[in-house]
Design a protein around this motif. Sequence first.
Motif, short mmCIF file in Angstrom:
data_model
loop_
_atom_site.label_atom_id
_atom_site.label_comp_id
_atom_site.label_asym_id
_atom_site.label_seq_id
_atom_site.Cartn_x
_atom_site.Cartn_y
_atom_site.Cartn_z
N VAL A 19 32.43 17.85 39.09
CA VAL A 19 32.81 16.59 39.74
C VAL A 19 32.23 15.39 38.99
CG1 VAL A 19 32.50 15.21 41.83
CG2 VAL A 19 33.09 17.62 42.01
N LEU A 20 30.96 15.47 38.64
CA LEU A 20 30.31 14.35 37.99
C LEU A 20 30.83 14.07 36.59
CD1 LEU A 20 26.62 15.00 39.07
CD2 LEU A 20 28.16 13.25 39.95
N PHE A 21 31.18 15.12 35.87
CA PHE A 21 31.61 14.95 34.49
C PHE A 21 33.11 15.08 34.30
CE2 PHE A 21 27.18 16.43 34.34
CZ PHE A 21 26.62 15.27 33.86
N GLY A 22 33.86 15.15 35.39
CA GLY A 22 35.31 15.09 35.32
C GLY A 22 35.98 16.34 34.79
N GLY A 23 35.28 17.44 34.68
CA GLY A 23 35.88 18.66 34.16
C GLY A 23 36.69 19.38 35.22
N MET A 24 37.44 20.36 34.78
CA MET A 24 38.21 21.19 35.70
C MET A 24 37.29 22.27 36.28
SD MET A 24 41.19 19.93 35.83
CE MET A 24 42.11 21.24 36.61
N ALA A 25 37.72 22.86 37.38
CA ALA A 25 36.96 23.95 37.97
C ALA A 25 36.95 25.12 37.02
CB ALA A 25 37.61 24.35 39.29
N ASN A 26 35.82 25.83 36.97
CA ASN A 26 35.76 26.99 36.10
C ASN A 26 35.98 28.26 36.91
OD1 ASN A 26 33.26 27.86 37.22
ND2 ASN A 26 32.15 26.47 35.87
N ALA A 27 36.04 29.39 36.23
CA ALA A 27 36.31 30.67 36.88
C ALA A 27 35.28 31.00 37.94
CB ALA A 27 36.39 31.77 35.84
N GLN A 28 34.03 30.60 37.72
CA GLN A 28 32.99 30.88 38.71
C GLN A 28 33.25 30.12 40.00
OE1 GLN A 28 29.03 30.12 37.43
NE2 GLN A 28 28.12 31.13 39.18
N ASP A 29 33.66 28.85 39.89
CA ASP A 29 33.99 28.08 41.09
C ASP A 29 35.10 28.77 41.87
OD1 ASP A 29 32.26 26.09 40.14
OD2 ASP A 29 33.88 25.01 39.16
N ILE A 30 36.11 29.23 41.14
CA ILE A 30 37.27 29.84 41.77
C ILE A 30 36.90 31.18 42.39
CG2 ILE A 30 39.56 30.83 41.31
CD1 ILE A 30 39.87 28.51 39.22
N SER A 31 36.09 32.00 41.71
CA SER A 31 35.74 33.30 42.27
C SER A 31 34.85 33.14 43.50
CB SER A 31 35.10 34.21 41.23
OG SER A 31 33.88 33.69 40.78
N PHE A 32 33.94 32.17 43.49
CA PHE A 32 33.13 31.91 44.68
C PHE A 32 34.02 31.38 45.81
CE2 PHE A 32 30.15 29.30 47.25
CZ PHE A 32 29.36 30.33 47.70
N GLY A 33 34.97 30.52 45.46
CA GLY A 33 35.93 30.03 46.46
C GLY A 33 36.74 31.15 47.07
N LYS A 34 37.11 32.14 46.25
CA LYS A 34 37.86 33.29 46.76
C LYS A 34 37.00 34.07 47.76
CE LYS A 34 40.45 37.35 45.50
NZ LYS A 34 40.97 38.23 44.48
N ILE A 35 35.73 34.24 47.46
CA ILE A 35 34.82 34.93 48.39
C ILE A 35 34.77 34.17 49.72
CG2 ILE A 35 32.39 35.49 48.84
CD1 ILE A 35 32.17 36.03 45.76
N LEU A 36 34.63 32.86 49.65
CA LEU A 36 34.61 32.04 50.87
C LEU A 36 35.92 32.16 51.63
CD1 LEU A 36 32.85 28.82 49.56
CD2 LEU A 36 31.87 30.59 51.05
N PHE A 37 37.04 32.13 50.90
CA PHE A 37 38.35 32.26 51.52
C PHE A 37 38.47 33.59 52.26
CE2 PHE A 37 42.80 33.48 51.67
CZ PHE A 37 43.38 32.35 52.21
N GLU A 38 38.08 34.66 51.58
CA GLU A 38 38.18 35.99 52.19
C GLU A 38 37.29 36.09 53.43
OE1 GLU A 38 37.18 38.42 48.81
OE2 GLU A 38 39.27 38.41 48.07
N ARG A 39 36.14 35.44 53.39
CA ARG A 39 35.20 35.50 54.50
C ARG A 39 35.61 34.59 55.67
NH1 ARG A 39 29.27 33.20 53.90
NH2 ARG A 39 30.18 31.48 55.00
N SER A 40 36.20 33.45 55.36
CA SER A 40 36.41 32.43 56.39
C SER A 40 37.86 32.17 56.79
CB SER A 40 35.83 31.10 55.92
OG SER A 40 34.49 31.23 55.55
N CYS A 41 38.81 32.46 55.92
CA CYS A 41 40.17 31.94 56.12
C CYS A 41 41.24 33.00 56.35
CB CYS A 41 40.58 31.10 54.92
SG CYS A 41 39.39 29.83 54.46
N THR A 42 41.00 34.22 55.90
CA THR A 42 42.07 35.22 55.90
C THR A 42 42.54 35.61 57.29
OG1 THR A 42 40.47 37.02 55.70
CG2 THR A 42 41.44 36.19 53.67
N VAL A 43 41.68 35.54 58.30
CA VAL A 43 42.10 35.95 59.64
C VAL A 43 43.26 35.10 60.14
CG1 VAL A 43 39.92 37.01 60.30
CG2 VAL A 43 40.32 34.61 60.83
N CYS A 44 43.31 33.86 59.71
CA CYS A 44 44.42 32.98 60.13
C CYS A 44 45.47 32.82 59.02
CB CYS A 44 43.91 31.60 60.52
SG CYS A 44 42.88 31.62 62.01
N HIS A 45 45.00 32.58 57.80
CA HIS A 45 45.93 32.26 56.71
C HIS A 45 46.39 33.47 55.92
CE1 HIS A 45 45.86 27.91 57.12
NE2 HIS A 45 44.58 28.03 57.43
N GLY A 46 45.87 34.66 56.21
CA GLY A 46 46.29 35.87 55.51
C GLY A 46 45.53 36.07 54.21
#
Length: 142
Positions: A19-46
């Motif tokens: 965010v601070l340096f204007g770069g794109m999200a890296n694979a680690q951000d996305i894989s951690f986001g996937k973990i959060l999604f699976e833990r928090s969102c799948t019951v409603c969003h699939g």
Amino acid sequence: MTALKPKIGVTVVAVLSSVLFGGMANAQDISFGKILFERSCTVCHGTVGLGDGDIGQMFQERPSNLQLLAKNNDGIFPLERVYNSISGVREIQGHGDRNMPVWGSIYEAEATPKAFHPGISAEEIVHGRILSLVYYLQSIQQ
């Protein structure tokens, strides 16, 4: 939950750097986001965000297909709107009486006891988690 502990600080730093340096999200951000999604969102969003989760099917208005966020926004991923929806800043019209938990406050409650790293507050941990989830959602767009 214990498997996430080592990644939290690293993810926060990676996301905040992005965010601070204007770069794109890296694979680690996305894989951690996937973990959060699976833990928090799948019951409603699939499992892949199509809005077909087991609990979501019980709502009067079905949860959004999260793979179509960019497509439904003239091809531009609505990063700020998605962030505000997850954090609870933005009211979700289709959910009426707030069927969607306000993940910002839940993440804050989880982060507060763990905010022990000098210079990284619970708020920054929450911000990093939400951004990781947003970046994951951006990565699954059709």
